[in-house]
Design an enzyme around this catalytic site. Structure first.
Site, PDB file in Angstrom:
ATOM      1  N   GLU A 184      -1.377  -1.677  -4.759  1.00  0.00           N
ATOM      2  CA  GLU A 184      -2.663  -1.027  -4.983  1.00  0.00           C
ATOM      3  C   GLU A 184      -2.509   0.149  -5.936  1.00  0.00           C
ATOM      4  OE1 GLU A 184      -6.619   0.011  -2.513  1.00  0.00           O
ATOM      5  OE2 GLU A 184      -4.759   0.663  -1.564  1.00  0.00           O
TER       6      GLU A 184
ATOM      7  N   ASP B  22      -2.544   1.141   7.378  1.00  0.00           N
ATOM      8  CA  ASP B  22      -1.762   0.917   6.157  1.00  0.00           C
ATOM      9  C   ASP B  22      -1.316  -0.548   6.041  1.00  0.00           C
ATOM     10  OD1 ASP B  22      -1.261   3.896   5.216  1.00  0.00           O
ATOM     11  OD2 ASP B  22      -0.920   3.817   7.373  1.00  0.00           O
TER      12      ASP B  22
ATOM     13  N   ASP C 260       0.873  -1.171   0.000  1.00  0.00           N
ATOM     14  CA  ASP C 260       0.000   0.000   0.000  1.00  0.00           C
ATOM     15  C   ASP C 260       0.911   1.222   0.000  1.00  0.00           C
ATOM     16  OD1 ASP C 260      -2.247   1.676   0.230  1.00  0.00           O
ATOM     17  OD2 ASP C 260      -2.147   1.614   2.418  1.00  0.00           O
TER      18      ASP C 260
END
Length: 171
Positions: free
Chosen positions: A73, A146, A13
């Site tokens: 992502e 996160d 991420d």
């Protein structure tokens, strides 16, 4: 060495101040969180130094693992161009790191991550975190957010990889 019968996905991420990472292994119909956490960089440091820190720390923390797939992502930003620019630069470092591993790379959109984890591309963040906890058999919600997001990205990466191989993730 990677084991095709037990694929391992490194989910990332991207973020400049906080970058989440999670390693999820699929063993049959079970998913296991092997490791997860965050890499933080100090906000007062020059941007090039922070980008170097991200790269080096990511290598250090995940170096012992040999993922068979990586998922990063895909990012979406509305109007905050300054934040977007910094995160895009961090994402570039993450993509460099990921491609150097020499394994398949998937870039799921946030809605694809939510769909893979919750079965609903419009799921709320709290729902995703709860499903990550449930799917991975964790005793509590993974923290910080996160790291939980990176675990969700890893789950989506495994699902996308199984679709590419035309296999079913959960028989």
């Amino acid at each position: 060495m990677t084991d095709p019968a037990s694929p391992l996905c490194l989910g990332l991420d991207p973020g400049l101040g906080t970058l989440g990472y999670g390693l999820v292994r699929q063993k049959g119909d079970r998913l296991l969180a092997e490791e997860y956490g965050v890499v933080r960089t100090p906000p007062g440091e020059p941007l090039p130094d922070r980008l170097r820190m991200l790269y080096e720390e990511l290598r250090r923390r995940t170096g012992a693992w040999h993922p068979s797939v990586v998922a990063v992502e895909r990012l979406y930003f509305g109007k905050n161009v300054t934040t977007a620019e910094m995160v895009w630069q961090a994402r570039g470092v993450v993509l460099l790191f990921a491609t150097q591993l020499g394994v398949p790379l998937f870039e799921p959109k946030p809605s694809e991550v939510k769909l893979a984890v919750c079965g609903n591309g419009g799921a709320e963040k709290r729902q995703v975190q709860g499903m990550v906890q449930c799917l991975l058999g964790l005793s509590e919600l993974p923290r910080p957010d996160d790291a939980a997001d990176a675990l969700a990205v890893a789950v989506a990466g495994l699902a996308l990889a199984s679709l590419e191989r035309k296999e079913v993730l959960f028989p």
